[in-house]
Design a protein around this motif. Structure first.
Motif, PDB file in Angstrom:
ATOM      1  N   UNK A 252       0.819  -1.144   0.097  1.00  0.00           N
ATOM      2  CA  UNK A 252      -0.202  -0.209  -0.052  1.00  0.00           C
ATOM      3  C   UNK A 252       0.796   1.228   0.042  1.00  0.00           C
ATOM      4  N   UNK A 253       0.559   2.048  -1.096  1.00  0.00           N
ATOM      5  CA  UNK A 253       1.392   3.563  -1.148  1.00  0.00           C
ATOM      6  C   UNK A 253       0.426   4.574  -1.375  1.00  0.00           C
ATOM      7  N   UNK A 254       0.845   5.689  -1.010  1.00  0.00           N
ATOM      8  CA  UNK A 254       0.115   6.973  -1.196  1.00  0.00           C
ATOM      9  C   UNK A 254       0.168   7.493  -2.943  1.00  0.00           C
ATOM     10  N   UNK A 255      -0.751   7.593  -3.343  1.00  0.00           N
ATOM     11  CA  UNK A 255      -0.528   7.909  -4.981  1.00  0.00           C
ATOM     12  C   UNK A 255       0.149   9.478  -5.012  1.00  0.00           C
ATOM     13  N   UNK A 256       0.055  10.343  -3.818  1.00  0.00           N
ATOM     14  CA  UNK A 256       0.636  11.712  -4.034  1.00  0.00           C
ATOM     15  C   UNK A 256       2.034  11.463  -3.306  1.00  0.00           C
ATOM     16  N   UNK A 257       3.273  11.596  -3.532  1.00  0.00           N
ATOM     17  CA  UNK A 257       4.314  11.330  -3.111  1.00  0.00           C
ATOM     18  C   UNK A 257       4.796  12.682  -2.233  1.00  0.00           C
ATOM     19  N   UNK A 258       5.372  12.242  -1.110  1.00  0.00           N
ATOM     20  CA  UNK A 258       5.975  13.523  -0.380  1.00  0.00           C
ATOM     21  C   UNK A 258       6.997  14.245  -0.999  1.00  0.00           C
ATOM     22  N   UNK A 259       7.793  13.581  -1.472  1.00  0.00           N
ATOM     23  CA  UNK A 259       8.643  14.109  -2.471  1.00  0.00           C
ATOM     24  C   UNK A 259       8.704  13.409  -3.943  1.00  0.00           C
ATOM     25  N   UNK A 260       9.076  14.038  -5.091  1.00  0.00           N
ATOM     26  CA  UNK A 260       8.852  13.581  -6.373  1.00  0.00           C
ATOM     27  C   UNK A 260       9.814  12.267  -6.671  1.00  0.00           C
ATOM     28  N   UNK A 261      11.312  12.344  -5.803  1.00  0.00           N
ATOM     29  CA  UNK A 261      11.956  11.102  -5.580  1.00  0.00           C
ATOM     30  C   UNK A 261      11.899  10.217  -4.959  1.00  0.00           C
ATOM     31  N   UNK A 262      10.779  10.320  -3.977  1.00  0.00           N
ATOM     32  CA  UNK A 262      10.626   9.463  -2.934  1.00  0.00           C
ATOM     33  C   UNK A 262       9.456   8.557  -2.964  1.00  0.00           C
ATOM     34  N   UNK A 263       9.341   7.161  -2.964  1.00  0.00           N
ATOM     35  CA  UNK A 263       8.537   6.345  -2.947  1.00  0.00           C
ATOM     36  C   UNK A 263       8.130   5.455  -1.735  1.00  0.00           C
ATOM     37  N   UNK A 264       7.117   5.615  -0.901  1.00  0.00           N
ATOM     38  CA  UNK A 264       7.025   5.132   0.582  1.00  0.00           C
ATOM     39  C   UNK A 264       5.919   3.969   0.470  1.00  0.00           C
ATOM     40  N   UNK A 265       5.960   3.092   0.938  1.00  0.00           N
ATOM     41  CA  UNK A 265       4.873   1.796   0.819  1.00  0.00           C
ATOM     42  C   UNK A 265       4.828   1.074   2.124  1.00  0.00           C
ATOM     43  N   UNK A 266       3.632   0.714   2.632  1.00  0.00           N
ATOM     44  CA  UNK A 266       3.778  -0.447   3.675  1.00  0.00           C
ATOM     45  C   UNK A 266       3.497  -1.841   2.898  1.00  0.00           C
ATOM     46  N   UNK A 267       4.155  -2.915   3.491  1.00  0.00           N
ATOM     47  CA  UNK A 267       3.953  -4.300   3.023  1.00  0.00           C
ATOM     48  C   UNK A 267       3.447  -5.039   3.861  1.00  0.00           C
ATOM     49  N   UNK A 268       2.480  -6.138   3.562  1.00  0.00           N
ATOM     50  CA  UNK A 268       2.189  -7.165   4.311  1.00  0.00           C
ATOM     51  C   UNK A 268       2.450  -8.521   3.580  1.00  0.00           C
ATOM     52  N   UNK A 269       2.849  -9.378   4.289  1.00  0.00           N
ATOM     53  CA  UNK A 269       3.043 -10.853   3.309  1.00  0.00           C
ATOM     54  C   UNK A 269       2.715 -11.984   4.090  1.00  0.00           C
ATOM     55  N   UNK A 270       2.098 -12.695   3.633  1.00  0.00           N
ATOM     56  CA  UNK A 270       1.675 -14.210   4.227  1.00  0.00           C
ATOM     57  C   UNK A 270       2.177 -15.117   3.564  1.00  0.00           C
ATOM     58  N   UNK A 271       3.038 -16.058   4.145  1.00  0.00           N
ATOM     59  CA  UNK A 271       3.550 -17.179   3.117  1.00  0.00           C
ATOM     60  C   UNK A 271       3.581 -18.478   4.035  1.00  0.00           C
ATOM     61  N   UNK A 272       3.485 -19.682   3.133  1.00  0.00           N
ATOM     62  CA  UNK A 272       3.447 -21.042   3.972  1.00  0.00           C
ATOM     63  C   UNK A 272       4.401 -21.658   3.117  1.00  0.00           C
ATOM     64  N   UNK A 273       5.176 -22.627   3.882  1.00  0.00           N
ATOM     65  CA  UNK A 273       6.073 -23.264   3.478  1.00  0.00           C
ATOM     66  C   UNK A 273       5.962 -24.732   3.999  1.00  0.00           C
ATOM     67  N   UNK A 274       5.884 -25.884   3.048  1.00  0.00           N
ATOM     68  CA  UNK A 274       5.673 -27.343   3.540  1.00  0.00           C
ATOM     69  C   UNK A 274       6.768 -27.896   2.780  1.00  0.00           C
ATOM     70  N   UNK A 275       7.184 -28.899   3.807  1.00  0.00           N
ATOM     71  CA  UNK A 275       8.453 -29.733   3.291  1.00  0.00           C
ATOM     72  C   UNK A 275       8.042 -31.016   3.242  1.00  0.00           C
ATOM     73  N   UNK A 276       7.733 -31.952   2.063  1.00  0.00           N
ATOM     74  CA  UNK A 276       7.122 -33.236   2.012  1.00  0.00           C
ATOM     75  C   UNK A 276       7.938 -34.152   2.629  1.00  0.00           C
ATOM     76  N   UNK A 277       9.117 -34.202   2.897  1.00  0.00           N
ATOM     77  CA  UNK A 277       9.960 -35.134   3.511  1.00  0.00           C
ATOM     78  C   UNK A 277      10.292 -34.635   4.895  1.00  0.00           C
ATOM     79  N   UNK A 278      10.025 -33.547   5.240  1.00  0.00           N
ATOM     80  CA  UNK A 278      10.364 -33.027   6.746  1.00  0.00           C
ATOM     81  C   UNK A 278       9.159 -32.216   7.245  1.00  0.00           C
ATOM     82  N   UNK A 279       7.977 -32.808   7.350  1.00  0.00           N
ATOM     83  CA  UNK A 279       6.606 -31.945   7.839  1.00  0.00           C
ATOM     84  C   UNK A 279       6.881 -31.492   9.042  1.00  0.00           C
ATOM     85  N   UNK A 280       7.793 -31.789   9.894  1.00  0.00           N
ATOM     86  CA  UNK A 280       7.911 -31.022  11.170  1.00  0.00           C
ATOM     87  C   UNK A 280       8.527 -29.608  11.091  1.00  0.00           C
ATOM     88  N   UNK A 281       8.841 -29.308   9.854  1.00  0.00           N
ATOM     89  CA  UNK A 281       9.656 -28.149   9.756  1.00  0.00           C
ATOM     90  C   UNK A 281       8.597 -26.987   8.890  1.00  0.00           C
TER      91      UNK A 281
END
Length: 417
Positions: A252-281
């Protein structure tokens, strides 16, 4: 292809006067960007993200008030062409040719767009990259830095000498990688695919491969821009499936930048990792953080800071863990055909529980620092050679997992031809 022409158009916008006749009155006396300047930058952003419909609307509004801005006329023509509006695109291309006397490079770009026919049945614009690499890593197996290891505590402590297979092993490798990005429509939806395979000269149990596919879409909601990504990936080790990955990401980022050269954003990430041979991990990781990009005339600096939490299965040693990740990256064009890159990143993890009761009576603490430097030299259009060095320092309070690694590789890259 799209990217070279977008670059040419962006250069027109950044430095238009030497190329085409322009109206010089779009900046305020103090150099502060006007509302028109911000509108034009937003239109260029929409073009770079594949939102041609949005770009057309913004560029038309811009031209209504800035009819002598040649770069905007060309951008509008390109956007209409990408939407399949051949007649309108041709009219606009003719306006650019007749009114602004563009140089040879811009005329060539126009000719190549005309050659596509701008038809809706024509293939969508896409970008791709193919790389062939030869490299050497002095620790391909992430072998332990210290050959001695102890388990137990007090009178129960026992010292061991690690088997040579757990110590660092150096080896050369060959690698092929490819990435592909395709705009699916003119409203900001795109498909991304990436794949790579690495084969070592001797340590074939460390041979790896991966494939990833993702869909990405961008929405404009009032004064905010939201970019969402859904990805699915698979990783193999020594020819067998090692990991499955699923990921959802929002930025998520503002469409109007605080400075023309500067881009600011907030990020959120949800990831799932499965290990078929090591399910405890198996585990699910949540990331929340911020991103800042600063664009100079010929450089880009990016800073990232993210809070991490990894939810595990009950039987994983150490249980859940928390931490953070930070990075600082710099990219710069130092000469006509030379681009340099430098990066520093650090990741910190701390487990919630004792790693292995009765054997390793501590909570695992991990600090991993990575340094990276690269130089890319353009041999000719669409072909370049890249020399890259990467160093990793992994420090932990469990000596078995501590390791250092240094890798040097040379790649030949082809893109978008």
């Amino acid at each position: 292809m799209k990217l070279p022409f977008i670059l040419a158009t962006a250069l027109l916008a950044l430095n238009p006067l030497p190329l085409l006749a322009q109206d010089a009155g779009s900046q305020t006396p103090a150099g502060t960007p006007t509302e028109q300047d911000l509108l034009y930058r937003e239109a260029l952003q929409a073009m770079s993200e594949g939102r041609s419909t949005d770009a057309v609307a913004m560029l038309q509004r811009f031209i209504d008030k800035e009819p002598r801005h040649a770069g905007a006329w060309l951008d509008l023509a390109i956007s209409q062409c990408e939407l399949g509006n051949a007649a309108e695109a041709e009219r606009l291309f003719r306006e650019v040719e007749l009114r602004f006397a563009p140089p040879a490079g811009i005329l060539e770009a126009i000719a190549r767009y005309r050659a596509t026919g701008c038809g809706k049945q024509a293939p969508r614009q896409a970008a791709w990259l193919l790389s062939a690499t030869r490299g050497h890593d002095d620790n391909v197996n992430q072998g332990a830095r210290d050959p001695r290891f102890a388990v137990g505590t007090g009178s129960e402590r026992v010292d061991y000498e690690l088997d040579p297979s757990y110590l660092p092993r150096s080896d050369g490798f060959n690698q092929l990688s490819a990435s592909y990005l395709r705009q699916l429509n003119g409203k900001g939806t795109q498909f991304i695919a990436q794949a790579y395979g690495r084969r070592h000269d001797r340590e074939h149990q460390q041979d790896t491969g991966s494939v990833l596919g993702a869909l990405e879409h961008t929405w404009d909601v009032r004064s905010w821009r939201l970019r969402g990504t859904a990805a699915l990936g698979y990783v193999t080790l020594d020819g067998a499936l090692y990991q499955r990955q699923q990921q959802l990401q929002a930025r998520l980022s503002p469409r109007q930048k605080p400075l023309p050269e500067l881009d600011l954003a907030l990020s959120a990430n949800l990831s799932r990792a499965d290990y078929p041979t090591r399910p405890n991990y198996n585990g699910t990781t949540i990331e929340l953080g911020g991103i800042a990009n600063y664009r100079g005339k010929r450089s880009l600096t990016q800073a990232v800071l993210t809070r991490l939490h990894d939810n595990s299965r009950e039987l994983r040693p150490g249980g859940d863990r928390g931490g953070w990740f930070g990075s600082l990256q710099w990219y710069g064009e130092t000469a006509e055909r030379l681009t340099l890159e430098a990066g520093l990143s650090h990741q910190h993890w701390r487990s919630d529980r004792i790693y292995s009761p009765g054997l390793i009576e501590i909570r695992r603490l991990q600090n991993t620092t990575t340094l990276r430097g690269a130089a890319q030299w353009a041999l000719r259009p669409h072909t370049s050679v890249v020399l890259e060095w990467r160093g990793t320092i992994n420090r932990e309070n469990i000596s078995l997992f501590q390791y250092n690694s240094r890798a040097l590789q040379l790649s030949l890259r082809w893109d978008n031809f």
